[in-house]
Scaffold this active site. Structure first.
Site, PDB file in Angstrom:
ATOM      1  N   LYS B  53       0.819  -1.215   0.000  1.00  0.00           N
ATOM      2  CA  LYS B  53       0.000   0.000   0.000  1.00  0.00           C
ATOM      3  C   LYS B  53       0.854   1.268   0.000  1.00  0.00           C
ATOM      4  O   LYS B  53       0.380   2.331  -0.400  1.00  0.00           O
ATOM      5  CB  LYS B  53      -0.902  -0.001   1.238  1.00  0.00           C
ATOM      6  CG  LYS B  53      -1.984  -1.060   1.190  1.00  0.00           C
ATOM      7  CD  LYS B  53      -3.262  -0.510   0.587  1.00  0.00           C
ATOM      8  CE  LYS B  53      -4.372  -1.541   0.645  1.00  0.00           C
ATOM      9  NZ  LYS B  53      -5.617  -1.026   0.068  1.00  0.00           N
ATOM     10  N   SER B  78      -8.589   1.270   8.787  1.00  0.00           N
ATOM     11  CA  SER B  78      -8.173   0.556   9.992  1.00  0.00           C
ATOM     12  C   SER B  78      -6.972  -0.324   9.684  1.00  0.00           C
ATOM     13  O   SER B  78      -6.513  -1.077  10.518  1.00  0.00           O
ATOM     14  CB  SER B  78      -9.316  -0.306  10.503  1.00  0.00           C
ATOM     15  OG  SER B  78      -9.686  -1.221   9.502  1.00  0.00           O
TER      16      SER B  78
END
Lengths: 314, 314
Positions: B53, B78
């Site tokens: 990511k 989250s």
């Protein structure tokens, strides 16, 4: 038994290098930040069979002349040495007989079988392991390959430290754990011969601190009732191994079970690699004595990655 | 929103390469033997922040002109995107605001804090996450960086597949998992532009099979009550992401929870590396359909290694 010379270690390396994995040296920004040191981890957890033990076993097996190998090799081991000898015998294309206690984990038995070795089960006592192994040798003519107390084993294990030293520059410290002392003695010799200005420090579980006590007393004091999660380190150091360690090691530091588990968890979480508890012991030394290692170049050998996933400590 | 061109992916790579880890491609004799395939694993579990990511987040942040970055960036997450954006904002030396549900694990909150981001807690509902994030943006002037539905994110995530393709030869297959589709769409484009003869196949948890159903129906069908251990894959695929995937993917294969856990355990045990459940999904496809991949060169992206060690499935 003679202490291996530098030439023995070099010959061992030539003998085994085609068959073993040249394992990488990993660094970790995150663990450097936590410790303040520059850490270089030699990843023998990525070694074939999952531990450095393949180096010594392969060197021992290939040191036997081809015409004398055909009856194969035997040992008793519930752990990494058994897998290593099974694999080394496969390399030499001769039989291996691995004596294992009948309560050994199925995963380990399966791994040894997977390398084509013959497993001989025995009662889970030291006496029955030795007796059963002797019987197997008598019956088959196989040669015994001991796990650590053997110059060929020590020279083979020394090649891990040799690679680490060759792949890094100006190590201030090199650390290993100690069980029987194959890796510790081999690494000590590699340091002495190849980078004598590097200090060699050993980590040992407090709950199996025979080498620590032997080092203080100047003679081998056997381990009593070792109860440590570091399953590779539950044995008493070998005599030859101890003589080498005694002369070269700067210090031996004992590590509690909590410290082993904390160090192991930190490596898993931050480095995303799996090391076995024994591997975490020398890293725990750095975590424990940060002031000594701060801003120093520190080499650590991660001994292996064979962990029973269904029985983790966290 | 436009589909990224090859030039966008190349520019993304140039933009981010100084800041990200060039992750290794691992092979495993043991897993090759089990599957019969030649497997090449791109280890984004070793990426900074623990997942791929970081590539997309860094590309998105650095795509904003320096004079327009000063108010910083915000997102709600989250998981791995939150950590990635926190780190990317640190690279750009601007504030990051990460909206996290108040029941998020302390480990994740600590990691985001560790990168210097400001955490804004919200109620654990999708509506409150979005509302809280909008409020933060209104108050601070920060720019939203969405987790997947954004051409800058897709171009950034594409660089993992680009590196894998450049580091291997003649891949017959390339596999990724799919959640929101940042990595899947980016990898699809990398395959199309750089190695069009390679087949691109996606693995998806059966318990969060929105992309599988969307692929069959030809339009996005939102996921309902996703209940999978693969926590990165619980979201519905983005519209732009789906359009890219739909045109390029050869197939989408669904994987049960048991298959995910089995594949993950196998990688931990045999490769001695830690991958998160989402990473295991494409490998599980190979285990499930061995006949398709036998003797083929198969690239798989291991998406990340962020696992809660105190809550393991085995």
């Amino acid at each position: 038994m003679e202490i291996p010379a530098l030439s023995d270690i070099k010959r061992a390396h030539q003998r085994i290098e085609r068959f073993i994995q040249y394992t990488p040296v990993f660094t970790s920004d995150s663990l450097n930040t936590i410790t303040g040191a520059n850490l270089y981890f030699k990843c023998e957890n990525f070694q074939k069979t999952g531990s450095f033990k393949l180096r010594g076993a392969t060197n021992a097996v290939l040191s036997v002349r081809p015409e004398e190998r055909s009856a194969g090799f035997a040992t008793h081991s519930s752990g990494n040495h058994g897998q290593a000898l099974a694999y080394a015998a496969k390399i030499a294309e001769v039989p291996a007989y691995i004596v294992m206690p009948e309560n050994a984990s199925k995963v380990k038995i399966k791994a040894v079988e997977g390398y084509g070795a013959e497993i001989v089960l025995c009662k889970p006592t030291e006496a029955d392991r030795v007796n059963t192994c002797n019987e197997v040798i008598k019956k088959t003519g196989a040669a015994l390959i001991p796990p650590f107390h053997d110059p060929r084993i020590i020279a083979g294990q020394a090649t891990a430290a040799k690679e680490l030293i060759e792949d890094t520059e100006d190590l201030d410290y090199l650390l290993t754990p100690v069980g029987g002392g194959g890796l510790a003695a081999g690494s000590a010799l590699a340091v002495k011969y190849l980078t004598p200005s590097t200090k060699f420090i050993i980590g040992e579980p407090k709950n199996a601190d025979d080498t620590y006590r032997s080092f203080r007393e100047g003679k081998v004091i056997p381990v009593k009732n070792p109860d440590t999660i570091a399953d590779g380190l539950r044995v008493t150091v070998g005599q030859l191994n101890f003589e080498i360690i005694k002369d070269i090691a700067s210090d031996i530091v004992t590590i509690t079970e909590e410290e082993i588990m904390e160090a192991m968890k930190l490596v898993w979480e931050r480095m995303k690699i799996i090391i076995e508890p024994s591997s975490a012991v020398p890293f725990a030394v750095v975590l424990k004595q940060k002031n000594i290692f701060e801003q120093k170049n520190v080499g650590i050998i991660f001994t292996g990655g064979n962990v029973d996933m269904s029985n983790l400590p966290f």
